[in-house]
Design an enzyme around this catalytic site. Structure first.
Site, mmCIF file in Angstrom:
data_model
loop_
_atom_site.group_PDB
_atom_site.id
_atom_site.type_symbol
_atom_site.label_atom_id
_atom_site.label_comp_id
_atom_site.label_asym_id
_atom_site.label_seq_id
_atom_site.Cartn_x
_atom_site.Cartn_y
_atom_site.Cartn_z
ATOM 1 N N SER A 203 31.205 39.270 42.221
ATOM 2 C CA SER A 203 31.346 37.852 41.855
ATOM 3 C C SER A 203 32.537 37.208 42.575
ATOM 4 O O SER A 203 32.437 36.074 43.042
ATOM 5 C CB SER A 203 31.418 37.655 40.339
ATOM 6 O OG SER A 203 32.465 38.378 39.793
ATOM 7 N N SER B 103 28.862 46.695 39.951
ATOM 8 C CA SER B 103 29.442 47.973 40.374
ATOM 9 C C SER B 103 30.936 48.044 40.086
ATOM 10 O O SER B 103 31.552 49.079 40.277
ATOM 11 C CB SER B 103 29.229 48.143 41.877
ATOM 12 O OG SER B 103 29.888 47.082 42.562
ATOM 13 N N ASP C 141 41.079 40.272 41.769
ATOM 14 C CA ASP C 141 39.841 40.411 42.542
ATOM 15 C C ASP C 141 39.701 39.305 43.584
ATOM 16 O O ASP C 141 39.398 39.551 44.750
ATOM 17 C CB ASP C 141 38.617 40.371 41.619
ATOM 18 C CG ASP C 141 38.674 41.441 40.557
ATOM 19 O OD1 ASP C 141 39.540 42.329 40.656
ATOM 20 O OD2 ASP C 141 37.844 41.393 39.629
ATOM 21 N N HIS D 224 44.148 46.767 34.793
ATOM 22 C CA HIS D 224 44.356 45.976 33.576
ATOM 23 C C HIS D 224 45.821 45.589 33.393
ATOM 24 O O HIS D 224 46.327 45.579 32.272
ATOM 25 C CB HIS D 224 43.828 46.714 32.329
ATOM 26 C CG HIS D 224 42.334 46.635 32.215
ATOM 27 N ND1 HIS D 224 41.695 45.529 31.712
ATOM 28 C CD2 HIS D 224 41.363 47.506 32.568
ATOM 29 C CE1 HIS D 224 40.377 45.745 31.741
ATOM 30 N NE2 HIS D 224 40.152 46.927 32.271
ATOM 31 N N LEU E 159 32.939 46.384 41.871
ATOM 32 C CA LEU E 159 33.573 46.180 43.181
ATOM 33 C C LEU E 159 33.706 44.685 43.482
ATOM 34 O O LEU E 159 33.877 44.277 44.630
ATOM 35 C CB LEU E 159 32.761 46.881 44.279
ATOM 36 C CG LEU E 159 32.591 48.398 44.121
ATOM 37 C CD1 LEU E 159 31.741 48.974 45.248
ATOM 38 C CD2 LEU E 159 33.938 49.112 44.074
HETATM 39 C C1 GLA Z 1 38.495 42.826 36.460
HETATM 40 C C2 GLA Z 1 39.262 41.505 36.518
HETATM 41 C C3 GLA Z 1 40.626 41.681 37.172
HETATM 42 C C4 GLA Z 1 41.399 42.853 36.568
HETATM 43 C C5 GLA Z 1 40.520 44.101 36.477
HETATM 44 C C6 GLA Z 1 41.193 45.226 35.724
HETATM 45 O O1 GLA Z 1 38.141 43.261 37.737
HETATM 46 O O2 GLA Z 1 38.540 40.520 37.199
HETATM 47 O O3 GLA Z 1 41.354 40.484 37.081
HETATM 48 O O4 GLA Z 1 41.929 42.511 35.326
HETATM 49 O O5 GLA Z 1 39.280 43.831 35.831
HETATM 50 O O6 GLA Z 1 42.312 45.663 36.402
#
Ligand code: GLA
Length: 370
Positions: free
Chosen positions: A112, A107, A156, A19, A109
């Protein structure tokens, strides 16, 4: 059916730096060998014909009317990616596309991100365009924001596109640049555990946390002259945190200290101090539980059971939270025992089973000519 290419993109774990990507922080994810694979061939029409290995459902998208598929249950992400690809000025070709997702849904992980990144990379491949992983990650993030309505950061999609086998990615989310760090845990390995909590309200709670950090920045920016929360040092934050309303101060405290933990974790991994890395993981979980409040009972029970296991150096939730997975650093010869002990404790306290995944740290986008 015959396809010309298999284009894959990875799910990811985040080792630490949770986060903080949307606060301009540095995060430390790694791509997994759990992938979304897209089998694709251009079909010479103006249709994208989609099918999946997980359902008999089929859908055909008109590449000149991609706006109208936003509410589809299956195919909305792919339509969104195709539209974003086209609107960014790229060549979009009709094609047959089979999607095979091996990243477990819900999950944490990043299934998407893997779907978005592999779909975009597949469209680029059949159009004969060079794969620009950074651009694909940014377009995939746009798809997530517009189609999943998650106001997400870049972590991600970037990890899913740019991952490198046996390396973690130190990603600077302010400048969108990265450095690879060899992923080496010595006698230990990373175990991924899913708490299997049914997902609810993740999107709204995620977006709420993001706005809270924006509120903190609005108050601290004029005083500290910074562009983002991640630029605030622990010392400066401690001097100024009284300016923030109570809840906002807790959120900002997590961000500032988590940035510091990332720095220390990268040094720990580089110097082989896995014990310290484990401690930092534990601190990260505690902060996500107490200050950022994104864990919940299931993740807390799972992380705590792991932390108390003799042979585990540290454990924490990974991803957005509110459910999903934890990662734990476990002595290689104790992994089987870890799964048994932690699994039983979890089932006893929560009333249903958690699951464990076997995954390697792998490449992001891969393209195979069939
Ligand atoms: C999700 C979001 C990411 C990131 C995480 C928390 O996976 O897609 O951009 O903010 O939460 O670290």
């Amino acid at each position: 059916m015959n396809y010309d290419y298999k284009v894959s993109a990875a799910g990811r774990v985040n080792i630490i730096g949770e986060h903080i990507d949307y606060c301009g922080g540095k995060v430390f994810p790694a791509a997994l060998s759990l992938t979304n694979d897209v089998y694709v061939k251009a079909n010479g029409t103006n249709k994208i014909n989609l099918s999946w290995t997980t359902t008999d459902f089929k859908v055909s998208l008109d590449i000149n009317e991609l706006e109208k598929y936003a509410d589809l249950k299956y195919g909305n992400y792919q339509a969104g990616c195709a539209l974003i690809w086209k609107n960014a000025g790229h060549k979009l070709l009709g094609c047959d596309m089979l999607q095979d997702c091996k990243v477990p849904f819900g999950s944490g992980l990043s299934s998407s991100a893997a779907i978005e990144v592999s779909t975009l990379a597949a469209l680029a491949t059949i159009a004969g365009e060079k794969i620009d992983k950074k651009e694909i990650a940014l377009l995939a993030q746009k798809a997530e924001r517009e189609y999943a309505k998650v106001n997400c950061g870049i972590m991600d999609q970037y990890a899913s596109a740019n991952g490198l086998k046996n390396h973690a990615i130190l990603l600077d989310c302010k400048n969108i640049t990265h450095e690879f760090v060899p992923f080496n845990l010595g006698d230990y390995e990373l175990v991924i555990s899913n708490c299997n909590k049914p997902h609810s309200l993740v999107t709204s709670k995620y977006n709420e946390r993001r706005s809270e950090t924006e509120e903190a920045l609005k108050i601290l920016q004029p005083v500290l002259n910074v562009d983002c929360l991640a630029e605030i040092s622990v010392e400066k934050f401690e001097e100024n945190k009284r300016l923030l309303p109570e809840v906002i101060a807790k959120r900002a405290e997590h961000v500032v200290y988590e940035c510091d933990r990332v720095k220390k974790s990268v040094e720990a991994m580089k110097s082989g101090n896995i014990e310290l890395l484990g401690k930092l993981l534990n601190q990260s979980h505690a902060s996500l539980r107490d200050e950022y409040e994104v864990t919940g009972k299931e993740l807390d029970v799972l992380a705590e059971a792991a932390q108390n296991f003799d042979g585990c150096l540290g454990s924490r939730m990974t991803g957005a939270g509110f459910g999903g997975c934890t990662i734990s650093i476990v002595k290689k010869n104790k992994v089987a025992e870890f799964k048994k002990v932690v699994g039983e404790k979890y089932a006893r306290e929560i009333g249903y089973d958690c699951s464990f995944y076997e995954a390697e740290i792998a490449d992001g986008i891969t393209i195979e000519k069939l």
